[in-house]
Design a protein around this motif. Structure first.
Motif, PDB file in Angstrom:
ATOM      1  N   VAL B  49      55.246 -64.284 -30.744  1.00 29.61           N
ATOM      2  CA  VAL B  49      54.505 -64.704 -29.550  1.00 29.61           C
ATOM      3  C   VAL B  49      54.123 -66.175 -29.635  1.00 29.61           C
ATOM      4  O   VAL B  49      53.982 -66.854 -28.619  1.00 29.61           O
ATOM      5  CB  VAL B  49      53.238 -63.856 -29.278  1.00 29.61           C
ATOM      6  N   PRO B  53      57.500 -67.687 -26.881  1.00 29.61           N
ATOM      7  CA  PRO B  53      56.698 -67.048 -25.839  1.00 29.61           C
ATOM      8  C   PRO B  53      57.553 -66.462 -24.721  1.00 29.61           C
ATOM      9  O   PRO B  53      57.230 -65.421 -24.169  1.00 29.61           O
ATOM     10  CB  PRO B  53      55.802 -68.181 -25.329  1.00 29.61           C
ATOM     11  N   ALA B  56      58.701 -62.917 -25.652  1.00 32.34           N
ATOM     12  CA  ALA B  56      57.647 -61.911 -25.734  1.00 32.34           C
ATOM     13  C   ALA B  56      57.062 -61.604 -24.359  1.00 32.34           C
ATOM     14  O   ALA B  56      56.455 -60.564 -24.154  1.00 32.34           O
ATOM     15  CB  ALA B  56      56.545 -62.377 -26.677  1.00 32.34           C
ATOM     16  N   ARG B  57      57.239 -62.522 -23.400  1.00 32.49           N
ATOM     17  CA  ARG B  57      56.617 -62.333 -22.092  1.00 32.49           C
ATOM     18  C   ARG B  57      57.277 -61.213 -21.301  1.00 32.49           C
ATOM     19  O   ARG B  57      56.734 -60.727 -20.327  1.00 32.49           O
ATOM     20  CB  ARG B  57      56.678 -63.663 -21.323  1.00 32.49           C
ATOM     21  N   VAL B  59      57.647 -58.245 -22.124  1.00 31.52           N
ATOM     22  CA  VAL B  59      56.913 -56.990 -22.276  1.00 31.52           C
ATOM     23  C   VAL B  59      55.576 -57.136 -21.553  1.00 31.52           C
ATOM     24  O   VAL B  59      54.843 -58.096 -21.805  1.00 31.52           O
ATOM     25  CB  VAL B  59      56.682 -56.677 -23.763  1.00 31.52           C
ATOM     26  N   SER B  60      55.254 -56.191 -20.680  1.00 31.72           N
ATOM     27  CA  SER B  60      54.018 -56.314 -19.908  1.00 31.72           C
ATOM     28  C   SER B  60      52.817 -56.078 -20.820  1.00 31.72           C
ATOM     29  O   SER B  60      52.920 -55.364 -21.819  1.00 31.72           O
ATOM     30  CB  SER B  60      54.007 -55.303 -18.764  1.00 31.72           C
ATOM     31  N   PRO B  61      51.643 -56.667 -20.467  1.00 26.67           N
ATOM     32  CA  PRO B  61      50.447 -56.486 -21.303  1.00 26.67           C
ATOM     33  C   PRO B  61      50.106 -55.017 -21.487  1.00 26.67           C
ATOM     34  O   PRO B  61      49.756 -54.595 -22.591  1.00 26.67           O
ATOM     35  CB  PRO B  61      49.353 -57.209 -20.511  1.00 26.67           C
ATOM     36  N   TRP B  64      52.282 -53.591 -24.140  1.00 27.80           N
ATOM     37  CA  TRP B  64      51.820 -54.069 -25.458  1.00 27.80           C
ATOM     38  C   TRP B  64      50.688 -53.185 -25.966  1.00 27.80           C
ATOM     39  O   TRP B  64      50.696 -52.716 -27.099  1.00 27.80           O
ATOM     40  CB  TRP B  64      51.259 -55.492 -25.337  1.00 27.80           C
ATOM     41  N   ILE B  65      49.683 -52.996 -25.085  1.00 28.94           N
ATOM     42  CA  ILE B  65      48.462 -52.305 -25.528  1.00 28.94           C
ATOM     43  C   ILE B  65      48.736 -50.825 -25.779  1.00 28.94           C
ATOM     44  O   ILE B  65      48.279 -50.261 -26.775  1.00 28.94           O
ATOM     45  CB  ILE B  65      47.337 -52.509 -24.483  1.00 28.94           C
ATOM     46  N   GLY B  68      51.235 -50.643 -28.955  1.00 28.38           N
ATOM     47  CA  GLY B  68      50.640 -51.099 -30.215  1.00 28.38           C
ATOM     48  C   GLY B  68      49.302 -50.446 -30.509  1.00 28.38           C
ATOM     49  O   GLY B  68      48.972 -50.176 -31.661  1.00 28.38           O
TER      50      GLY B  68
END
Lengths: 847, 219
Positions: B49, B53, B56-57, B59-61, B64-65, B68
């Motif tokens: 990241v 960048p 990695a962008r 993948v939506s937030p 990610w959450i 992970g």
């Protein structure tokens, strides 16, 4: 921001400077010795942080001394007595005098600014909290110089810390000094909770609150719930040491494990209390450094609330080796592993934020990197230690030392220094020089990992904690030497950071505005901040971490927000609805006063006389302290009604004194939550001893007089009834005096009966834990009834002086709430004491 | 595994000499491998990241959450907790194994051991065990809290005044091992150790009653 404000239409050009002068005159703290009277949050916040850093230096030196001692086998550098004091004080100072006060300083300094208000709700209480912290910390530090510092470990396990095995003053210094500092922490926690909930920029509903506010709110509630068990434990242990009460002595029906439960009920949440504010700093900095809004705002809020709940349910993982049944351990083990989930949510929210943005590699970012690597290692070793069989080997070895230094040293130091570099331009109005910053970071980073990573290994090789010397095992010797070398590299790094920060403060380039392109409110003010923080308060219509600082700051400076004019020389700010953020009250804050200093000096005198075992003097000093609190209450608020006052943007609200629920109301509610936790812990203690302690049942069985007990409960109920009647009469504009007097009389009766009951307890409190806990329950009742009398006294005096009246009823409301609480807990306490014979009879069924 | 360089040592938990210590050492190596992989994963993600960048962008937030913060811990923690529980159960003192019983009593700053099987013989500072036989050590304290620990044989248990805790230990081979106090107990804590002498099972009963028994307290 273009609406007319109430006094005069749109302010004329050049109004910013005039407003600045007027507000500065009202909010200023005097020069010279008058600084001791400061109550301003910016001044006190900096004092907290600077004092905490001083204690960090002291704690760091102690840590270095342990590394010198352990660098070589069979070292003669320190004798064992000194070493025990040094490692005990290293832990105690770092946790109680550095980590907690540091987060309080950050909260005090930053929270009002990030939430768009001018100060915290109780400036005098902040000041009192600061002085208590300073004096308590000083007592602990001076004891170290005098060679009588605590030497039983920061966890103070009984019976080692009892007066049989630690007869000197050392343990008393810890119990009294740390409790003194905890009073400060609790006052701050209540203040943070109340301020965050009721004092934000108008329009800032809870779902628009920057995530920093959420972190502070959750942390404050955790402190409110976590500190009481330790405070209770400390009071019980000190009363065992000083007066011979039997709480933890297994030969008299006490149990050393009760101390461990009370200690870790505090101790485990404490880890998260320290970590969450640091995570709050990261959640605020990372979006700015990446140039995008925070990813997963809601997920993070849910995660930290979940974390707070879970952290109270896993304290037993510090006690996997005390002999608790394995299936019970499995429950706490699973809980401790699941705590990884909310932590992982935050970690990946930060990664997602970085991924969405264009992160800049700068000094704060370097420390964010340092945080990531140390925190992930600490988290993973945390999961390892949550695995019960592994903990049976690793418990109390250097593996644990390594783990918690990664978690609470690495995961605090790195975000903290990142935060220092990030916010120092706000504090000083200068940007960093940065010449030393990068080498300083690498020295800390390499030194830290060298010191603590190797400790994992030496722990697995069987090196226990808290030993002052060790035989010359080849593997241990080599690793310890390297750890010590790492420690010194890290220390040089910290010293360079200090030099770097001083260079920034002295020689940094002056700036006028936000150097980071941040989007939170603390940058929408003159830099460094004026004592009033905001010349006028903003109106918030979107998430308050997406502010356009550049356009908002000049508007606020020109007085185009709320409260953009001065009135009556008042220090004004706004109180808002808890959830919606709608403005509800005009809060007029107190001016600088020496009263917090005097009150803290009186409290310190009470602590010192207690240490010197001059108990009559302790009582006198406690009375003086209570008297000063009453005196402080007498002059609070305003002496007449003001009705609705315009506060700008066409809004008019009453002054807080004329509201039913001013901040003081919520402060008492939260204080009672803390107090209720203490009471619950006491009841838990009694039931725990009854179920698990050795040497039960006692030889004698209590036989409490039923009639007297009923008189006590009835008196408490009557006091609650009369207090209620008094309030009704006051609101109905009738004289409440008679009912106040009757309530006071009823409280006096309750106190008298409680004293008689305590005198008649069998077995005597010094003979068996049963008597000791019964006495503690009844003393709790009497003490609360006594404080109820003080509430009634304050209300009476303020009614007489005209500061309280039919529209300004908060004093009687507080008295009523307190007495209601006293009646409920008191009835429970008396009921439990009455039930004791039946409980003891049940013991026949104990396996 | 245990013979890996640097893992040996008289008090090393990574150089097990009994079934309990051995089980836990295996558990440790599993934990280490898992932790190392997870650490690498997070640090590689961090580097990506920061350095890439754009990549990695994609993948939506939210992804990610969820991946992970929820999926990853669920995949890792669930089997781990089950494995740990089963391992722990296996290490418990079960009477079905017909264990030998020895009483350990801690007192500032030494250990006394009583052998009910040998008519109450007592030793100070030396614990005598038979090889290859499960032993339940009943641990208590006469004063403050101590902890009984023989790192190469098993985990530890606290010695708490007023309580008696039971720890299952077993040594595979005859020999001499190190035992120590593992809970801070005052000024003598660092030196509060004991020797563990493991006798061949056949010679154990005779050794306990021999007049030259090491550490024997005369009655």
């Amino acid at each position: 921001m273009t609406d007319a404000i109430d006094q005069g239409a749109t302010p004329p050009a050049g109004s910013a400077l005039r407003l600045h002068r007027e507000l500065s005159e009202i909010w200023r703290t005097g020069p010279g010795l008058q600084r001791l009277a400061a109550v301003n949050h910016s001044i006190l916040g900096i004092r907290f942080m600077v004092t905490a850093l001083a204690f960090f230096a002291i704690g760091g030196v102690l840590g270095m001394l342990t590394r010198v001692q352990l660098a070589t086998p069979m070292s003669a550098f320190m004798d064992v007595g000194t070493y025990n004091q040094v490692f005990t004080m290293h832990g105690s100072i770092m946790l109680f005098l550095f980590a907690i006060p540091m987060l309080e300083g950050i909260a005090v300094y930053l929270t009002p600014k990030i939430l768009g208000t001018r100060d915290f709700a109780f400036p005098r209480l902040t000041a009192y909290g600061y002085w208590c912290y300073l004096f308590g910390g000083t007592i602990l530090t001076v004891s170290l110089l005098a060679g009588v510092a605590p030497d039983g470990g920061w966890f103070m396990y009984t019976p080692l810390s009892s007066n049989v095995y630690t007869p000197g003053i050392n343990a008393d210094v810890w119990l009294l000094g740390v409790t003194f500092v905890e009073i400060s922490a609790l006052t701050l926690a209540v203040e943070i909770a109340v301020s965050t909930l009721t004092m934000r920029a108008p329009g800032m509903s809870l779902d628009r609150m920057p995530v920093f506010g959420w972190y502070m709110l959750v942390t404050a509630f955790m402190m409110i719930l976590a500190f009481p068990p330790l405070i209770l434990g400390s009071i019980l242990l000190e009363s065992e040491r000083a007066f011979g009460f039997a709480f933890f002595d297994p030969t008299r029906g006490g149990d050393p494990l009760l101390w461990q439960h009370l200690f870790w009920l505090f101790g485990h949440p404490d880890v998260y209390i320290i970590f969450l504010p640091m995570a709050g700093l990261l959640s605020t900095m990372i979006p700015v450094l990446a140039g995008v809004p925070l990813a997963g705002y809601r997920a993070i809020i849910v995660a930290i609330i979940g974390l707070a709940f879970m952290s109270f349910g896993i304290w037993v993982h510090h006690m996997f080796t005390v002999g608790i049944p394995h299936l019970a351990l499995a429950f706490f083990s699973a809980g401790s592993a699941i705590v990884a989930v909310p932590t992982a949510v935050q970690l990946f929210a930060w990664l997602a934020t970085l991924a969405q943005g264009r992160p800049r590699w700068n000094v704060p970012m370097l420390y964010v990197f340092g945080f990531f690597s140390t925190f992930v290692i600490g988290g993973l070793t945390g999961v390892m230690l949550a695995i019960v069989p592994f903990d049976w080997q690793a418990h109390d070895t250097y593996f644990v030392v390594a783990h918690f230094h990664y978690v609470i040293a690495g995961a605090v130091a790195f975000p903290l220094i990142a935060g220092l570099y990030y916010w120092l331009p706000l504090l000083t109005g200068r940007v960093a020089v940065y010449r030393l910053s990068v080498p300083a970071f690498w020295l800390i980073y390499i030194g830290f990992n060298l010191t603590f990573f190797l400790m994992h290994l030496v722990g697995l090789l069987g090196m226990p904690r808290r030993i002052n010397t060790y035989p010359d095992f080849e593997s241990w010797t080599f690793l310890n030497m390297l750890s010590s070398v790492g420690g010194f590299i890290m220390t040089i790094g910290f010293a360079l950071v200090v030099v770097d920060l001083i260079a920034q403060i002295r020689y940094g380039r002056r700036i006028r505005r936000d150097p980071w392109h941040a989007a939170t409110l603390e940058w929408a003010m003159p830099i460094p901040p004026a004592p009033y923080a905001f010349a006028s308060l903003p109106h918030i219509e979107a998430r308050a971490d997406r502010i356009n600082v550049g356009t908002l700051a000049p508007q606020l400076a020109r007085g185009e927000g709320y409260l953009g004019a001065t009135r009556n020389g008042w220090q004004e700010t706004l109180g808002v609805h808890m959830t919606s953020g709608a403005p509800e009250q005009l809060i007029v804050l107190p001016r600088p006063t020496y009263l917090p200093l005097w009150t803290a000096i009186a409290t310190a005198a009470a602590v010192l006389t207690m240490l010197a075992k001059l108990y009559p003097l302790t009582l006198a000093m406690a009375a003086v302290t209570a008297g000063l609190f009453v005196f402080a209450a007498l002059n609070a608020g305003l002496d007449r009604d003001h009705g609705l006052l315009p506060v700008g943007r066409g809004v008019s609200v009453p002054v807080h004194t004329e509201c039913a629920h001013p901040p003081a109301w919520w402060a008492l509610v939260f204080t009672l939550i803390a107090d209720g936790t203490l009471f619950t812990s006491l009841v838990f203690g009694l039931l725990f001893l009854w179920v698990a302690a050795p040497n039960w049942p006692p030889v004698a069985v209590p036989d409490t007089g039923l009639a007297l007990s009923l008189v006590c409960i009835l008196a408490l109920a009557a006091a609650a009834f009369f207090a209620r009647r008094a309030l009704v009469r006051l609101v109905g504009r009738q004289a409440p005096r008679l009912f106040i007097a009757l309530a006071a009389l009823a409280l006096l009766v309750a106190i008298g009966v409680a004293v008689v009951l305590i005198g008649g307890i069998v077995p005597r409190p010094s003979d068996h834990a049963l008597g000791a806990t019964a006495a503690a329950l009844l003393t709790f009742l009497a003490l609360h009834a006594g404080i109820g009398l003080l509430f009634l006294l304050v209300a009476t005096l303020r009614l007489a002086s005209g500061r309280a009246g039919p529209t300004r009823t908060i004093d009687l409301r507080l008295a009523r709430l307190w007495i209601d609480y006293t009646a409920i807990t008191g009835a429970l306490a008396v009921g439990l004491v009455l039930a004791l014979p039946a409980l003891v009879a049940l013991l026949g069924m104990r396996p | 595994m245990a013979t890996l360089a640097g893992c040996a040592g008289p008090r090393s938990t990574l150089d097990p000499a009994g079934p309990a210590a051995s089980t836990i050492a295996t558990l440790w190596w599993v934990l280490l491998v898992g932790a190392a992989l997870l650490f690498l994963l997070v640090m590689v993600l961090f580097v990506i990241v920061m350095m890439r960048p754009g990549w990695a962008r994609k993948v939506s937030p939210a992804r990610w959450i969820v991946l992970g913060g929820l999926v990853l811990p669920a995949i890792v923690l669930t089997p781990l907790v089950v494995y740990a529980l089963m391992t722990g159960e296996r290490l418990l003192p079960r009477s079905a194994d017909n264990p030998l019983r020895i009483e350990a009593e801690a007192e500032q700053w030494h250990w006394n051991f009583t052998y009910p099987s040998a008519g109450g013989v007592k030793t100070e500072g030396v614990l005598h065990l038979p090889a290859g036989r499960p032993i339940d050590v009943v641990v208590t304290s006469l004063d403050v809290i101590h902890a009984f620990w023989i790192p190469r044989l098993a985990g530890k248990i606290d010695a708490i005044p007023g309580h008696a805790n039971v720890l299952r230990i077993e040594a595979d081979q005859p020999g001499t091992y190190e035992g120590l106090c593992n809970e801070f107990c005052g000024k003598g804590h660092s030196g509060m150790r004991f020797d563990v002498i493991v006798h061949p099972a056949a010679a154990y009963d005779a050794a306990l009653v021999a007049p030259d028994l090491a550490g024997r307290i005369a009655r």
